[in-house]
Design an enzyme around this catalytic site. Structure first.
Site, short mmCIF file in Angstrom:
data_model
loop_
_atom_site.label_atom_id
_atom_site.label_comp_id
_atom_site.label_asym_id
_atom_site.label_seq_id
_atom_site.Cartn_x
_atom_site.Cartn_y
_atom_site.Cartn_z
CE LYS A 22 -1.57 1.38 4.24
NZ LYS A 22 -1.17 2.74 4.61
CG ASN A 23 2.37 2.72 3.53
OD1 ASN A 23 1.19 3.02 3.30
ND2 ASN A 23 2.83 2.53 4.77
NE ARG A 91 -1.62 12.20 8.93
CZ ARG A 91 -1.92 13.35 9.47
NH1 ARG A 91 -3.10 13.57 9.96
NH2 ARG A 91 -1.02 14.32 9.52
CB CYS A 115 -3.57 11.31 12.80
SG CYS A 115 -3.02 9.65 12.41
NE ARG A 120 0.79 9.95 10.39
CZ ARG A 120 0.28 9.01 9.61
NH1 ARG A 120 -0.85 8.46 9.91
NH2 ARG A 120 0.93 8.63 8.53
CG ASP A 303 3.82 1.33 9.52
OD1 ASP A 303 3.37 2.15 10.34
OD2 ASP A 303 4.00 1.61 8.32
CB ILE A 325 8.01 6.84 14.43
CG1 ILE A 325 9.19 5.88 14.26
CG2 ILE A 325 7.74 7.63 13.15
CD1 ILE A 325 10.47 6.46 13.78
NE ARG A 395 -6.80 3.90 6.24
CZ ARG A 395 -6.06 4.83 6.84
NH1 ARG A 395 -6.30 5.15 8.08
NH2 ARG A 395 -5.12 5.46 6.18
#
Ligand code: EPU
Length: 416
Positions: A22-23, A91, A115, A120, A303, A325, A395
């Protein structure tokens, strides 16, 4: 609203094919705005975020078709705007800002707003664009950006930012002169975007290192690329093998991208074997508690923090998990506690004391990776776990319940 029901306690065995990332797919779709014409992306996962990006590009006038491959025709872009309705649900919509202003000299993009995992902000994206000569104004919740032509600049990021690096790298491909991005993100997804841009005619060196140099070109041409495998999806299923004490082989992945996680899993007693583009995880010994700190790539990915925490709830000692993060990425803690986990939060760290067994309970998904950690915990827990608000999972995980059911999990989706 749909929910996932899991009857836990079954060791998973078999093979799971890994989907496209996805990213990586999201910035590649945004990159299509840099060159008018038909772009082809292979291995794009079928996910809600991808459909949101399709809707966003469609709003601008692109024609997006997601068949076997995805084609994006950007020959007729008429609206240089990313509206609040779409940005608020995803986002990553902000990735269109760099390409739009670089190609069309103008863009209006909604500010993302709050978020679940942290503040973010996008200040680093905006600061970099300003350094490239873009005039930025903030009004009515929107960023308006304009420039006749961007000019190359030396930009040092205050903090490593993945989409910030991608946005500025894309913008710089059409700038006048050379741009140097320092303290750039080194994630494989950044490298994937750079590869596509080079194929489109861009001149880029250093992607995958902390310093990326981009020599601007007057124009780019559309191309075709295959989206890299999703290392976070793969990582989530590696943990599934570990937490259930089973054996899973993930196919179609790039094991190198999973190095930091694989090391921690090995130390935790999960055996990891690599064979070409396959990676196998199995466990036959107790789970050994491990400390983890999240870092930008090649460090341990934020993640994967929630999923690793699920594994640590069953560890043989104490594990300290530090999130470096995002300041608020512990929404899963309270839900894991509902399954019996012993976790104490202390600022940006979670102290996880291993217990013998989790017990199924109704829980609520709060964000994408938090939801994945609840699925993992549910797979290991005794009895029934019901996860509500699973639109978060949709998602980022393609057909998660089907993939898990195929390797033996008792998991199903209930409507309503
Ligand atoms: N940051 C700023 N200012 C900025 C940009 C970032 O302060 O202008 C801060 C963030 O608040 C955060 C840190 O820098 O504390 C790093 O954030 P980054 O910009 O790298 O995150 P992102 O680009 O918005 C991407 C992924 C996330 C992933 C992070 C970190 C995409 C579409 N999203 O987000 O993925 O967690 O990098 O690796 O690539 C997910 O898939 O579940 C997900 C959240």
């Amino acid at each position: 609203m749909d929910r996932l029901v899991i009857e836990g306690g079954i060791a998973l065995h078999g093979e799971i094919p890994v989907s496209g990332a996805k990213n990586a797919a999201l910035p590649l779709m945004a990159a299509a705005l840099l060159a008018a014409g038909s772009h082809t992306l292979h291995n794009v996962p079928r996910l809600r975020d991808i459909r949101t990006m399709q809707a966003l590009l469609g709003h601008m006038g692109a024609v997006c078709d997601h068949g076997d491959a995805m084609t994006i025709d950007t020959g007729n872009i008429h609206t240089l705007e990313a509206p609040y309705e779409l940005v608020k649900t995803m986002r990553a919509s902000v990735l269109v800002l760099g390409p739009l202003v670089a190609r069309y000299g103008k863009a209006r993009v909604s500010l993302p707003g709050g978020c679940a995992i942290g503040a973010r902000p996008i200040n680093l994206h905006l600061k970099g664009l300003e350094q490239m000569g873009v005039d930025i104004t903030l009004e009515h919740g929107y960023v308006s950006a304009s420039a006749r032509r961007l000019r190359g600049a030396a930009i040092t990021f205050d903090q490593v930012t993945v989409t910030g690096t991608e946005n500025l790298m894309m913008a710089a491909t059409l700038a006048d002169g050379v741009t140097v991005l320092r303290n750039a993100a080194r994630e494989p997804e950044v490298v994937a975007v750079a590869e596509y841009l080079v194929q489109m005619g861009a001149r880029i060196e250093g992607a995958g290192t902390a310093e990326i140099t981009i020599e601007g070109r007057p124009a780019l041409t559309p191309g075709s690329i295959r989206v890299i495998p999703d290392r976070i999806e793969a990582g989530t299923y590696l943990v599934a093998a570990g937490i259930t004490g089973g054996r899973l082989t993930l196919t179609h992945c790039i094991p190198d991208h999973l190095e930091a996680l694989a090391q921690k899993l090995s130390a935790a007693g999960v055996r990891i074997e690599v064979d070409g583009s396959g990676i196998t995880a199995s466990r036959s010994e107790p789970i050994h508690s491990q400390d983890v700190k999240t870092w930008p790539y090649p460090g341990f990915p934020t993640d994967m923090q929630a999923q690793f925490m699920a594994l640590m709830t069953l560890g043989d000692g104490v594990s300290i998990i530090s999130e470096q993060i995002f300041e608020n990425r512990f929404m899963h803690v309270l839900e894991l506690k509902r399954l019996g986990a012993d976790i104490e939060l202390d600022g940006r760290s979670a102290v996880v004391r291993g217990i013998r067994e989790l017990s199924g309970a109704p829980v609520m998904a709060t964000d994408l990776r938090a939801s994945a950690s609840l699925v993992l915990a549910g797979l290991a827990a005794r009895g029934k776990t019901e996860i509500s608000r699973i639109y978060h999972l949709d998602r980022g995980y393609e057909t998660i319940e089907r993939k898990l059911a195929a390797v033996g999990a008792r998991i199903w989706r209930e409507k309503g």
